[in-house]
Motif scaffolding. Structure first.
Motif, PDB file in Angstrom:
ATOM      1  N   VAL A 135      17.209  28.361  64.969  1.00 58.83           N
ATOM      2  CA  VAL A 135      17.355  29.734  64.937  1.00 58.83           C
ATOM      3  C   VAL A 135      18.297  29.778  66.300  1.00 58.83           C
ATOM      4  O   VAL A 135      19.473  30.340  66.515  1.00 58.83           O
ATOM      5  CB  VAL A 135      16.654  30.803  64.666  1.00 58.83           C
ATOM      6  CG1 VAL A 135      17.262  32.301  65.140  1.00 58.83           C
ATOM      7  CG2 VAL A 135      16.368  30.838  63.373  1.00 58.83           C
ATOM      8  N   ASP A 136      17.602  29.378  67.424  1.00 58.52           N
ATOM      9  CA  ASP A 136      18.101  29.393  68.671  1.00 58.52           C
ATOM     10  C   ASP A 136      18.911  28.411  69.189  1.00 58.52           C
ATOM     11  O   ASP A 136      19.363  28.455  70.260  1.00 58.52           O
ATOM     12  CB  ASP A 136      16.933  29.730  69.852  1.00 58.52           C
ATOM     13  CG  ASP A 136      16.130  28.368  69.649  1.00 58.52           C
ATOM     14  OD1 ASP A 136      16.069  27.678  68.979  1.00 58.52           O
ATOM     15  OD2 ASP A 136      15.129  28.418  70.483  1.00 58.52           O
ATOM     16  N   VAL A 137      19.645  27.468  68.525  1.00 60.30           N
ATOM     17  CA  VAL A 137      20.402  26.570  68.779  1.00 60.30           C
ATOM     18  C   VAL A 137      21.651  27.175  69.150  1.00 60.30           C
ATOM     19  O   VAL A 137      22.588  27.569  68.252  1.00 60.30           O
ATOM     20  CB  VAL A 137      20.756  25.138  67.720  1.00 60.30           C
ATOM     21  CG1 VAL A 137      21.775  24.181  68.079  1.00 60.30           C
ATOM     22  CG2 VAL A 137      19.168  24.717  67.525  1.00 60.30           C
ATOM     23  N   ALA A 138      22.208  27.191  70.454  1.00 59.50           N
ATOM     24  CA  ALA A 138      23.208  27.867  70.725  1.00 59.50           C
ATOM     25  C   ALA A 138      24.513  27.413  69.886  1.00 59.50           C
ATOM     26  O   ALA A 138      25.490  28.326  69.472  1.00 59.50           O
ATOM     27  CB  ALA A 138      23.648  27.570  72.349  1.00 59.50           C
ATOM     28  N   PRO A 192      15.462  33.794  75.194  1.00 53.32           N
ATOM     29  CA  PRO A 192      14.630  34.896  76.118  1.00 53.32           C
ATOM     30  C   PRO A 192      15.516  34.974  77.538  1.00 53.32           C
ATOM     31  O   PRO A 192      15.503  36.116  78.236  1.00 53.32           O
ATOM     32  CB  PRO A 192      13.248  34.288  76.146  1.00 53.32           C
ATOM     33  CG  PRO A 192      13.102  33.581  75.132  1.00 53.32           C
ATOM     34  CD  PRO A 192      14.368  33.155  74.597  1.00 53.32           C
ATOM     35  N   GLY A 193      15.785  33.728  78.228  1.00 50.56           N
ATOM     36  CA  GLY A 193      16.250  33.803  79.302  1.00 50.56           C
ATOM     37  C   GLY A 193      17.773  34.249  79.620  1.00 50.56           C
ATOM     38  O   GLY A 193      18.483  33.709  78.981  1.00 50.56           O
ATOM     39  N   MET A 194      18.166  34.737  80.843  1.00 53.07           N
ATOM     40  CA  MET A 194      19.303  34.859  80.944  1.00 53.07           C
ATOM     41  C   MET A 194      20.120  33.736  81.353  1.00 53.07           C
ATOM     42  O   MET A 194      21.547  33.752  81.082  1.00 53.07           O
ATOM     43  CB  MET A 194      19.471  35.823  82.496  1.00 53.07           C
ATOM     44  CG  MET A 194      19.157  37.429  82.041  1.00 53.07           C
ATOM     45  SD  MET A 194      20.338  37.985  80.981  1.00 53.07           S
ATOM     46  CE  MET A 194      21.901  37.819  81.859  1.00 53.07           C
ATOM     47  N   ALA A 195      19.643  32.730  81.760  1.00 52.16           N
ATOM     48  CA  ALA A 195      20.521  31.407  81.931  1.00 52.16           C
ATOM     49  C   ALA A 195      20.982  30.760  80.424  1.00 52.16           C
ATOM     50  O   ALA A 195      22.183  30.821  80.578  1.00 52.16           O
ATOM     51  CB  ALA A 195      19.683  30.174  82.599  1.00 52.16           C
ATOM     52  N   ALA A 196      20.129  31.012  79.408  1.00 51.91           N
ATOM     53  CA  ALA A 196      20.518  30.475  78.154  1.00 51.91           C
ATOM     54  C   ALA A 196      21.311  31.584  77.631  1.00 51.91           C
ATOM     55  O   ALA A 196      22.502  31.161  77.020  1.00 51.91           O
ATOM     56  CB  ALA A 196      19.087  30.238  77.303  1.00 51.91           C
ATOM     57  N   GLY A 207      29.193  32.078  77.520  1.00 50.76           N
ATOM     58  CA  GLY A 207      30.358  31.206  78.006  1.00 50.76           C
ATOM     59  C   GLY A 207      31.143  30.322  76.802  1.00 50.76           C
ATOM     60  O   GLY A 207      32.266  30.267  76.599  1.00 50.76           O
ATOM     61  N   ARG A 208      30.117  29.639  76.053  1.00 51.78           N
ATOM     62  CA  ARG A 208      30.341  29.029  74.968  1.00 51.78           C
ATOM     63  C   ARG A 208      31.024  29.795  73.780  1.00 51.78           C
ATOM     64  O   ARG A 208      31.966  29.200  73.520  1.00 51.78           O
ATOM     65  CB  ARG A 208      29.154  28.250  74.390  1.00 51.78           C
ATOM     66  CG  ARG A 208      29.405  27.363  73.343  1.00 51.78           C
ATOM     67  CD  ARG A 208      30.384  26.318  73.287  1.00 51.78           C
ATOM     68  NE  ARG A 208      30.108  25.344  74.228  1.00 51.78           N
ATOM     69  CZ  ARG A 208      29.476  24.346  73.936  1.00 51.78           C
ATOM     70  NH1 ARG A 208      29.402  23.927  72.698  1.00 51.78           N
ATOM     71  NH2 ARG A 208      29.552  23.497  74.925  1.00 51.78           N
ATOM     72  N   LEU A 259      37.248  39.354  72.479  1.00 47.64           N
ATOM     73  CA  LEU A 259      36.031  39.237  72.618  1.00 47.64           C
ATOM     74  C   LEU A 259      35.220  39.770  73.957  1.00 47.64           C
ATOM     75  O   LEU A 259      35.715  39.473  75.006  1.00 47.64           O
ATOM     76  CB  LEU A 259      35.348  37.986  72.376  1.00 47.64           C
ATOM     77  CG  LEU A 259      33.840  37.584  72.584  1.00 47.64           C
ATOM     78  CD1 LEU A 259      33.191  38.414  71.348  1.00 47.64           C
ATOM     79  CD2 LEU A 259      33.662  36.020  72.521  1.00 47.64           C
ATOM     80  N   ARG A 260      34.091  40.598  73.761  1.00 44.63           N
ATOM     81  CA  ARG A 260      33.737  41.019  74.984  1.00 44.63           C
ATOM     82  C   ARG A 260      32.055  40.814  74.734  1.00 44.63           C
ATOM     83  O   ARG A 260      31.718  41.001  73.574  1.00 44.63           O
ATOM     84  CB  ARG A 260      33.486  42.504  75.354  1.00 44.63           C
ATOM     85  CG  ARG A 260      35.259  42.901  75.616  1.00 44.63           C
ATOM     86  CD  ARG A 260      35.332  44.329  76.197  1.00 44.63           C
ATOM     87  NE  ARG A 260      34.548  44.525  77.577  1.00 44.63           N
ATOM     88  CZ  ARG A 260      34.439  45.889  78.042  1.00 44.63           C
ATOM     89  NH1 ARG A 260      34.665  46.761  77.485  1.00 44.63           N
ATOM     90  NH2 ARG A 260      33.400  45.851  79.102  1.00 44.63           N
ATOM     91  N   VAL A 261      31.252  40.474  75.919  1.00 42.04           N
ATOM     92  CA  VAL A 261      29.918  40.331  75.963  1.00 42.04           C
ATOM     93  C   VAL A 261      29.127  41.007  76.643  1.00 42.04           C
ATOM     94  O   VAL A 261      29.498  41.410  77.789  1.00 42.04           O
ATOM     95  CB  VAL A 261      29.735  38.652  76.016  1.00 42.04           C
ATOM     96  CG1 VAL A 261      28.303  38.182  76.020  1.00 42.04           C
ATOM     97  CG2 VAL A 261      30.525  37.769  75.381  1.00 42.04           C
ATOM     98  N   VAL A 262      27.924  41.758  76.019  1.00 43.00           N
ATOM     99  CA  VAL A 262      26.997  42.388  76.653  1.00 43.00           C
ATOM    100  C   VAL A 262      25.385  41.824  76.265  1.00 43.00           C
ATOM    101  O   VAL A 262      25.159  41.096  75.414  1.00 43.00           O
ATOM    102  CB  VAL A 262      27.110  44.017  76.219  1.00 43.00           C
ATOM    103  CG1 VAL A 262      26.489  44.026  74.554  1.00 43.00           C
ATOM    104  CG2 VAL A 262      26.258  44.745  77.017  1.00 43.00           C
ATOM    105  N   TYR A 263      24.766  42.030  77.454  1.00 39.24           N
ATOM    106  CA  TYR A 263      23.551  41.420  77.401  1.00 39.24           C
ATOM    107  C   TYR A 263      22.405  42.829  77.241  1.00 39.24           C
ATOM    108  O   TYR A 263      22.676  43.525  78.015  1.00 39.24           O
ATOM    109  CB  TYR A 263      22.863  40.695  78.686  1.00 39.24           C
ATOM    110  CG  TYR A 263      23.852  39.580  78.894  1.00 39.24           C
ATOM    111  CD1 TYR A 263      23.849  38.398  78.404  1.00 39.24           C
ATOM    112  CD2 TYR A 263      24.734  39.749  80.136  1.00 39.24           C
ATOM    113  CE1 TYR A 263      24.639  37.386  78.723  1.00 39.24           C
ATOM    114  CE2 TYR A 263      25.558  38.700  80.321  1.00 39.24           C
ATOM    115  CZ  TYR A 263      25.749  37.428  79.574  1.00 39.24           C
ATOM    116  OH  TYR A 263      26.465  36.383  79.823  1.00 39.24           O
ATOM    117  N   SER A 264      21.546  42.823  76.444  1.00 37.19           N
ATOM    118  CA  SER A 264      20.825  43.830  76.369  1.00 37.19           C
ATOM    119  C   SER A 264      19.277  43.569  76.195  1.00 37.19           C
ATOM    120  O   SER A 264      18.798  42.520  75.670  1.00 37.19           O
ATOM    121  CB  SER A 264      21.037  44.748  74.979  1.00 37.19           C
ATOM    122  OG  SER A 264      21.055  43.988  73.824  1.00 37.19           O
TER     123      SER A 264
END
Length: 444
Positions: free
Chosen positions: A177-180, A212-216, A222-223, A235-240
């Motif tokens: 599921v979490d594979v970027a 979970p982490g901000m780095a990921a 970015g990808r 495209l715009r991106v937000v972190y919540s």
């Protein structure tokens, strides 16, 4: 496609090779046509998890998934096509609230959504709490609903991105599921096939998120931006924040009822409403439907206060086969679990941390999520009135209410839910609910 060629493509990626555009089209066609077995799809997904994809590979795989079915165009509409996607959250009903809000403000929202992944809920699963709602309409019906109502929240169906639909289901149960790279290809292929021109990507962070982490999360952003470049998608991106539930409920019918309460100016769900308004305002501004953030919020608040957003949601439900009196008789159409058990606080103080993943897994264990592809869901079960970080509690006060089909089901998850809350005597510092992604070249 022959089994031998499929095996060769999987082996190439497993051994660290790069697949070209024609090979990636063959992968997508094999998955979408049914020629590839679930085992082969799982092996390919795991190979990508291990070896990754280059940006050109990911872009070509995204386009190959998009082209495995039909692609919609909306150039004839008098307003912009707007959309939003989340990487997956617990208690995240934003899509259900945002789509009718945008439609009420002049946007068109052909939202291609998905089912739950792992411990996180899915928008389609929530909508299937409504008897008759067709989450896989024909392309012709989808076009008609978007043109007449302004929004339609549906799945890929047989005609839109069929390769991603099969891959999505296998990822849910194969720890991919979490594979970027698979997340990027899945999200963008659906949005490009759906014809959106402006998209906000909501990347969840915190202990309940897929990443979970901000780095990921920043790496995924970015990808995503790199793969989307040149696609025609703004495209715009937000972190919540997903260190607590976004809403106060987790479970399909429970979350849908909470959204209806907000649409009808009932209930108290400030985090869910606040994030929805922020994303909707950004879409209105980027799509040219509002002059600035303040103008956008005025339009959105008016759509809520006048009932126009609720009316759009009701029209969408009817147009896709759901009940005509949902707003008036929500309790008739949304099932309630027969067992409701409070999980009480062992002491007094403040909630300083919530294990959101554990709460999501409790919903899965109750039957509200899937542990294998195609598994039937119990839409009535879940958690309600869940407290968030910073909440003051007294000993014996409910931290959450379990909604279960049977008493032993509630008993089985009660300890998991209770242990998900950490309570201390000091109030925790407040944290921002969201932050917008700023490209590296714009950082001073």
């Amino acid at each position: 496609m022959s089994a031998q060629r499929a095996t060769g493509l999987i082996r190439c990626k497993r051994d660290g090779g790069q697949l070209d555009a024609s090979q990636l089209r063959a992968v997508a066609q094999g998955i979408g046509s049914g020629a590839w077995s679930e085992g082969q799809i799982a092996a390919f997904a795991m190979a990508v998890a291990w070896r990754g994809m280059s940006t050109p590979e990911c872009r070509q795989f995204t386009l190959a998934l998009r082209d495995s079915g039909q692609c919609l165009r909306w150039d004839h509409l008098p307003g912009p096509t707007l959309d939003k996607h989340s990487t997956g959250g617990v208690g995240d009903g934003v899509s259900l609230l945002l789509a009718p809000l945008l439609a009420a403000c002049g946007g068109y929202v052909p939202m291609i959504s998905g089912r739950g992944l792992g411990h996180t809920g899915g928008t389609l699963d929530k909508l299937e709490s409504l008897a008759g709602y067709d989450v896989h309409p024909s392309t012709a019906r989808l076009r008609q609903v978007v043109e007449e109502v302004g929004c339609a929240i549906v799945g890929q169906g047989d005609e839109l991105v069929p390769a991603d639909r099969r891959l999505y289901a296998v990822r849910d149960v194969t720890a991919t599921v979490d594979v970027a790279d698979l997340m990027v290809a899945s999200i963008l292929s659906k949005k490009l096939a759906g014809g959106a021109r402006v998209l906000v990507l909501d990347i969840k962070t915190g202990n309940g998120a897929q990443l979970p982490g901000m780095a990921a999360a920043r790496a995924l952003a970015g990808r995503m931006l790199a793969v989307a470049e040149g696609s025609g998608l703004d495209l715009r991106v937000v972190y919540s924040d997903m260190d607590q539930l976004l809403g106060r409920e987790a479970g399909n019918a429970l979350e849908l009822r909470a959204v209806l309460d907000l649409l009808c100016s009932r209930g108290d769900n400030p985090r869910l409403l606040s994030l929805t308004l922020e994303l909707a305002a950004a879409l209105l501004c980027t799509g040219g439907l509002a002059d600035d953030r303040n103008d956008a919020e005025r339009r959105l608040r008016r759509a809520l206060d006048t009932g126009e957003a609720a009316e759009r949601f009701a029209r969408m439900v009817v147009a896709l086969g759901g009940p005509a009196d949902l707003l008036q008789r929500a309790d008739v159409h949304l099932a309630r679990a027969p067992i409701q058990r409070e999980v009480r606080s062992p002491g007094s103080g403040y909630v300083v941390a919530v294990d959101v993943r554990a709460l999501g897994q409790a919903v899965v264990e109750l039957g509200g999520g899937r542990s294998r592809p195609g598994q039937a869901l119990d839409h009535a079960v879940g958690l309600a009135e869940v407290l968030g970080c910073g909440s003051a509690v007294e000993a014996g006060q409910p931290l959450a209410i379990i909604h279960a089909r049977r008493a032993d089901d509630a008993e089985a998850v009660q300890r998991r839910v209770a242990c998900a809350f950490r309570i201390t005597s000091e109030m925790p510092p407040s944290r921002p609910l969201w932050q917008w992604h700023v490209p590296a070249e714009r950082v001073a």
